[in-house]
Design an enzyme around this catalytic site. Structure first.
Site, mmCIF file in Angstrom:
data_model
loop_
_atom_site.group_PDB
_atom_site.id
_atom_site.type_symbol
_atom_site.label_atom_id
_atom_site.label_comp_id
_atom_site.label_asym_id
_atom_site.label_seq_id
_atom_site.Cartn_x
_atom_site.Cartn_y
_atom_site.Cartn_z
ATOM 1 N N GLY A 1 -0.737 11.003 3.757
ATOM 2 C CA GLY A 1 -0.052 12.009 2.722
ATOM 3 C C GLY A 1 0.669 11.380 1.521
ATOM 4 O O GLY A 1 0.031 10.634 1.091
ATOM 5 N N SER A 2 1.528 12.458 1.287
ATOM 6 C CA SER A 2 2.223 12.099 -0.192
ATOM 7 C C SER A 2 2.849 11.068 -0.111
ATOM 8 O O SER A 2 3.405 10.512 1.185
ATOM 9 C CB SER A 2 2.832 13.199 -0.578
ATOM 10 O OG SER A 2 4.082 13.311 0.448
ATOM 11 N N GLY B 1 6.622 12.078 1.153
ATOM 12 C CA GLY B 1 6.558 12.357 2.675
ATOM 13 C C GLY B 1 6.610 10.952 3.385
ATOM 14 O O GLY B 1 7.274 10.945 4.559
ATOM 15 N N GLY B 2 5.448 10.212 3.222
ATOM 16 C CA GLY B 2 5.313 9.094 3.715
ATOM 17 C C GLY B 2 6.494 8.156 3.951
ATOM 18 O O GLY B 2 6.859 7.537 4.676
ATOM 19 N N GLU C 1 -0.988 5.737 4.629
ATOM 20 C CA GLU C 1 -1.752 5.865 3.469
ATOM 21 C C GLU C 1 -1.122 6.981 2.653
ATOM 22 O O GLU C 1 -1.181 8.200 2.832
ATOM 23 C CB GLU C 1 -3.218 6.307 3.880
ATOM 24 C CG GLU C 1 -3.946 6.241 2.576
ATOM 25 C CD GLU C 1 -5.392 6.920 2.832
ATOM 26 O OE1 GLU C 1 -6.074 7.423 1.825
ATOM 27 O OE2 GLU C 1 -5.993 6.679 3.792
ATOM 28 N N CYS D 1 -8.569 10.747 -1.799
ATOM 29 C CA CYS D 1 -7.601 9.470 -2.118
ATOM 30 C C CYS D 1 -8.221 8.562 -2.682
ATOM 31 O O CYS D 1 -7.300 7.682 -3.373
ATOM 32 C CB CYS D 1 -7.001 9.170 -0.617
ATOM 33 S SG CYS D 1 -8.344 8.621 0.565
#
Length: 483
Positions: A202-203, A206-207, A226, A263
């Site tokens: 994800g972002s 957030g990650g 990731e 990605c």
């Protein structure tokens, strides 16, 4: 195996019990579980694709292929665990004559325990409920609790039902798989003491927030995230002279694929100064259609990213429009052009990921300036080099190897093979670890090494027993021995 009526504490308790059973199961048994899930996904592909398309707008062709990729990687992990080298079994026999005397030591990788998996928005199958994180964790004997992505909740729920039914039918223990929803539940999941590792796609914001939670626990756990990736491409002058049109068409196809929501999208392209490559890319991109994006939130963020690039003095728009309403009309391709000198001056603004069909062409004056600009690029999943035979590229290859987990030659990065050699991970912020989330060695994330000293044969895992009853590759007294 998945129920909304249980509390998170009940789910993690069940996952803990199931993990003990799964760890004791044979590789052949777990391979059967994975194969059953793969078969069930294939059998229900038409229904799942219809749901996915209604929630993601990715199209039935792309989604049908993604279901096949997802079932294919489940079957890959079934082969990985039955082949046996994933255990990294090592035996060093006792040697009383050594100085000091050496005991009998036998080392193996063991499952880490219950794993939390966070689904991705851009791959609703391959990086979601039954995706690579789930498959690799189940393969080695971990239980899995998946946090559904808000962008495809209905699909997540139906996929989870199919996965749970397949696991149950194949004889997997109750509690080995569950699905949860909601940001607060996801946060609590990372902090639950029963969870021993986390897989996330994800972002960066957030990650990173979840990574910090995982590492600040009283018992810190691995967080395999990731996050963001710019995936730089370098084109040499010789390559540009030899195949300008081919390179422009290849780039246009790559950065617009799937509305630029891969990605591995090439977000930075370094080209020699003083060429017409920007015009070639603009021409190759002009007929690429605007496409719907995964969520309204992503669609609203895309024009903001475009405007951020365009606001930098010295950055030109060579194709497309910055002023667009991606939420209402789809995301249209935009090509920017600037210089390596400008990147060195404004890296904090130009070296940011913009999720969508856009790329920045960066003109460099010479190899020294190129090297200096590349040094500012944050860690990426991929780096690509287009050069001609006979060119001295050793230094470039070494630099690109230092900033990405996969280095491509004469190709484009939007496409990730699921096989034994794949590396899908790179220096931060591409990932928060050194491991891959795609391919055979993804299982290594959810295992930990344990050594047994002077243990009797009856308590050892079969992989460590003297006669090699599993018939797997092992290293014995320093020598690799194949079955």
């Amino acid at each position: 195996m998945t129920t909304a009526t249980l509390s998170l504490t009940e789910l993690t308790a069940a996952a803990t019990s199931a993990a003990k059973i799964a760890a004791a199961a044979s590789d052949a048994e777990r391979a059967g579980w994975l194969t059953a899930v793969a078969d069930a996904l294939d059998d229900n592909a038409a229904e799942l694709v219809e749901i996915a398309d209604s929630e993601t707008s990715l199209g039935t062709t792309r989604l049908t292929g993604e279901v096949a990729r997802t079932s294919g990687q489940l079957r890959l992990f079934a082969r990985v665990i039955t082949e046996g080298s994933y255990l990294e079994a090592i035996i060093d026999h006792a040697d009383p004559s050594a100085t000091p005397p050496r005991p009998d030591l036998r080392r193996i990788l063991r499952p880490i325990g219950p794993v939390a998996v966070f689904s991705a928005s851009n791959f609703p199958f391959a990086f979601s409920v039954a995706g690579g994180d789930t498959a690799s964790a189940l393969a080695v004997g971990c239980s899995v609790i998946v946090k559904a992505h808000s962008g495809h909740l209905r699909l997540s729920g139906r996929t989870a039902e199919i996965v749970a039914e397949a696991l149950r039918g194949a004889g997997a223990p109750e509690g080995i798989f569950a699905l949860v929803h909601g940001r607060d539940v996801g946060t609590a999941l990372v902090q639950d003491p029963a969870i021993k590792a986390v897989g996330f796609t994800g972002s960066i914001p957030g990650g990173r927030a979840l990574f910090d939670l995982a590492t600040s626990r009283p018992d810190p756990i691995p967080f395999y995230g990731e996050l963001g990736s710019l995936n730089p491409v370098v084109i040499t002058a010789a390559a540009l002279r030899a195949r300008t049109g081919e390179l422009a068409a290849g780039l246009a196809g790559s950065f617009t694929l799937g509305a630029g929501q891969f990605c591995t999208k090439p977000g930075l392209v370094f080209v020699p100064a003083g060429t017409q490559f920007a015009a070639e890319v603009a021409a190759a991109s002009k007929d690429k259609p605007a496409l719907g994006m995964l969520t309204s939130r992503i669609a609203e963020a895309y024009p903001d990213g475009l405007r951020s690039f365009a606001s930098v003095d010295g950055v030109d728009v060579v194709s497309g429009s910055v002023d667009q309403d991606a939420a209402a009309h789809g995301a249209a391709p935009v090509v920017f052009s600037t210089t390596a000198a400008k990147v060195l001056e404004r890296p904090e603004q130009l070296l940011e990921e913009c999720f969508g069909p856009t790329t920045i062409l960066i003109e460099y004056a010479d190899r020294d300036q190129l090297s200096a600009a590349l040094a500012k690029v944050p860690g990426s999943l991929t780096a690509t080099l287009h050069a001609q035979p006979g060119e001295d590229i050793a230094g470039l290859v070494e630099q690109l190897s230092g900033l990405a987990g996969r280095v491509l030659f004469e190709g484009w990065p939007t496409g990730v093979a699921v096989n034994w050699a794949q590396q899908h991970g790179g220096p931060y912020p591409a990932t928060t670890s050194l491991f891959t989330s795609v391919g055979a060695t993804a299982v290594r994330r959810f295992q930990r090494p344990v050594a047994y000293q002077d243990a009797s044969e009856d308590v050892l895992h079969p992989a460590l027993r003297e006669g090699n009853p599993l018939g797997i590759p092992r290293r014995v007294d320093g020598e690799l021995r194949l079955p």
